[in-house]
Design an enzyme around this catalytic site. Sequence first.
Site, mmCIF file in Angstrom:
data_model
loop_
_atom_site.group_PDB
_atom_site.id
_atom_site.type_symbol
_atom_site.label_atom_id
_atom_site.label_comp_id
_atom_site.label_asym_id
_atom_site.label_seq_id
_atom_site.Cartn_x
_atom_site.Cartn_y
_atom_site.Cartn_z
ATOM 1 N N LYS A 208 -5.112 -4.253 7.101
ATOM 2 C CA LYS A 208 -5.054 -3.418 8.297
ATOM 3 C C LYS A 208 -6.276 -3.695 9.183
ATOM 4 C CE LYS A 208 -4.990 1.348 9.840
ATOM 5 N NZ LYS A 208 -5.071 2.764 9.513
ATOM 6 N N GLU A 214 -12.917 -8.526 0.192
ATOM 7 C CA GLU A 214 -12.111 -9.249 -0.798
ATOM 8 C C GLU A 214 -11.053 -10.108 -0.110
ATOM 9 O OE1 GLU A 214 -12.844 -6.083 -0.824
ATOM 10 O OE2 GLU A 214 -13.468 -5.449 -2.836
ATOM 11 N N GLY A 265 -3.627 2.949 5.331
ATOM 12 C CA GLY A 265 -3.450 1.794 4.442
ATOM 13 C C GLY A 265 -2.520 2.091 3.276
ATOM 14 N N ARG A 266 -2.724 3.240 2.611
ATOM 15 C CA ARG A 266 -1.914 3.547 1.420
ATOM 16 C C ARG A 266 -0.528 4.072 1.773
ATOM 17 N NH1 ARG A 266 -6.454 6.385 2.015
ATOM 18 N NH2 ARG A 266 -6.398 8.647 2.301
ATOM 19 N N GLU A 351 -6.968 8.377 -3.764
ATOM 20 C CA GLU A 351 -7.698 8.055 -2.535
ATOM 21 C C GLU A 351 -7.419 9.135 -1.473
ATOM 22 O OE1 GLU A 351 -7.063 4.420 0.092
ATOM 23 O OE2 GLU A 351 -8.867 3.776 -0.963
ATOM 24 N N HIS A 382 3.795 3.555 -27.959
ATOM 25 C CA HIS A 382 3.173 2.917 -29.117
ATOM 26 C C HIS A 382 1.680 2.693 -28.892
ATOM 27 C CE1 HIS A 382 6.972 2.273 -31.198
ATOM 28 N NE2 HIS A 382 7.459 2.192 -29.968
ATOM 29 N N LYS A 491 -19.189 -0.509 -0.506
ATOM 30 C CA LYS A 491 -19.023 -1.733 0.295
ATOM 31 C C LYS A 491 -20.360 -2.146 0.918
ATOM 32 C CE LYS A 491 -14.265 -0.641 1.677
ATOM 33 N NZ LYS A 491 -13.364 -0.332 2.782
HETATM 34 O O1 F6P Z 1 -11.467 0.379 0.638
HETATM 35 C C1 F6P Z 1 -10.346 1.189 0.691
HETATM 36 C C2 F6P Z 1 -9.341 0.663 1.671
HETATM 37 O O2 F6P Z 1 -9.777 0.898 2.967
HETATM 38 C C3 F6P Z 1 -7.967 1.258 1.446
HETATM 39 O O3 F6P Z 1 -7.817 2.488 2.031
HETATM 40 C C4 F6P Z 1 -7.098 0.190 2.022
HETATM 41 O O4 F6P Z 1 -5.755 0.320 1.602
HETATM 42 C C5 F6P Z 1 -7.770 -1.040 1.483
HETATM 43 O O5 F6P Z 1 -9.150 -0.738 1.534
HETATM 44 C C6 F6P Z 1 -7.492 -2.305 2.213
HETATM 45 O O6 F6P Z 1 -7.845 -2.214 3.556
HETATM 46 P P1 F6P Z 1 -7.353 -3.273 4.615
HETATM 47 O O7 F6P Z 1 -5.860 -3.220 4.654
HETATM 48 O O8 F6P Z 1 -7.978 -2.874 5.914
HETATM 49 O O9 F6P Z 1 -7.837 -4.633 4.157
#
Ligand code: F6P
Length: 523
Positions: A208, A214, A265-266, A351, A382, A491
């Site tokens: 987003k 990452e 995002g979620r 979250e 199990h 972060k």
């Molecule tokens: O660090 C949390 C977060 O902001 C989540 O809310 C989000 O889904 C995820 O990182 C990824 O964010 P983006 O889609 O901006 O890379």
Amino acid sequence: MRRCRCDHTPAWGALRALYDTQGRDFDLRQAFSADVRRFECFSLQAPHVFADLSKNLINVAVQDQLLELAHQCGVQAHRDAMFRGDVINTTEQRRVMHFLLRYPATGLADAAQGATKNLTKELGQVHATLSVMLTYADMVRHDEGITDIVNIGIGGSDLGPQMAVLALDEFVAQNKRFHFVSSVDGHELSQVLRQVQPESTLFLIASKSFTTLETMTNARSAKAWFEAKGGRDIARHFCALTSNVEAAREFGIGTTFDFWDWVGGRYSMWSAIGLPIAIAIGPERFREMLAGAHAMDEHFRNEPLERNLPVRLALLDVWYRNFHGFGSRSVAPYHSGLRRMQAYLQQLEMESNGKRVDEEGQALPYATSPVIWGEPAANGQHAYFQMLHQGSDVIPVEFIAVKKVSHSLPEHHHKLLANALAQSRALMLGQQDAGGHRHLPGNRPSTFLLLDELTPASLGAIIALQEHRVFVTGSLWGINSFDQWGVELGKVLAKDMEQRLDSGNADGLDASSAGLLKKLRAK
Ligand code: F6P
């Protein structure tokens, strides 16, 4: 819009009194023998999802008072504010409108008068983007030259698509392989890159913000790999799913699908972030998934609170967390396709509602989000089910079962369903006549969610159900379920640590971090 925090309502005090007199010592076995209609009384059919709530620690008096709590907190007004497009994410000054992503195009005409009348512009944009995205998805689906789709994204840009592609395996194009790379741990990307060829791979860079460390690290490495292997046609092999199209262009990706700041995002698997799902199951099925979610939206928006499944689940969550003091909920899917469901629900719930202050920033005097955890339950039985039956903590379990399956091993499914039923019964009954180590206390609560089939529509419905349930618990707790400030500090510190790992500078660090830094840098 008037919201009232749960602990400021008269219902909260009444619930406390009810807990003392009828809640703490409530016994499910007695409740079933005292009321032959308990199952009918505490079960509910919502779109695509049947819910048996009767094995929960509630009676009619508790349920009525919980419903009263929802009324007094102003849950309906809060819900209506979301559906109207009010700025309910107040700490980020954003609207919260993922429901609009699944509002049907046929609704455009009636939207002019109906519930979305002030959102016709946004709804038009949603459908314009959706049809372009689905055309692209269909093109990729039929492109024999593309055999591998690699989604690079994390959190909401990974969990929803990954969960859905696994769940809908039966509908997934057989000529494509889907890979999901989320962590910055290089093992993940390198393992995928070992399996694919640049000329037959499509990389979807899903973010987003298009700034997430990452994702950007993985995206850069994937692009470098592609170019090093002689790949030239970035337009054909890279596509960005983002609300920051400018950053994607700067990165060198011209093929982009965007979405809006009002999609959290979620809550984004219904948007362009859902492109891997659309490629996997095709445009028609993707629309069915949206329709299933929309049916649940309408249920949430229109049903009275007592027949409203997201509300009923949320009220149970509050009853367990704040009165019984249960700290977690175990998700128990009896379908291997739902094996990433609990990971998806962890982000959705924890979250959203893992907060310790209310909307005004005041510290809360009560607990909020429980820990959500679990595994496909046939395996869980199990492993950790021992603790569910005999451990010192009571952990409500949410069973998810599917009546009809597509495989041709009916005996397996028979046994699987028998196990789901047996476990929920064993948790409730316990084993009273055995002493010592063999004694199982029983009276352990569970909810049983049942789908007729696991289809795009039923998956859409059950996910929307969970979204709205989280909305309602957050609403009762008086928190903003749509921000996530808690993830930011880590972060910032990670950036600082990256430099320190390079330089070895430990100035100002605590002794533990300095010691670990030194160990990691030692030759
Ligand atoms: O660090 C949390 C977060 O902001 C989540 O809310 C989000 O889904 C995820 O990182 C990824 O964010 P983006 O889609 O901006 O890379």
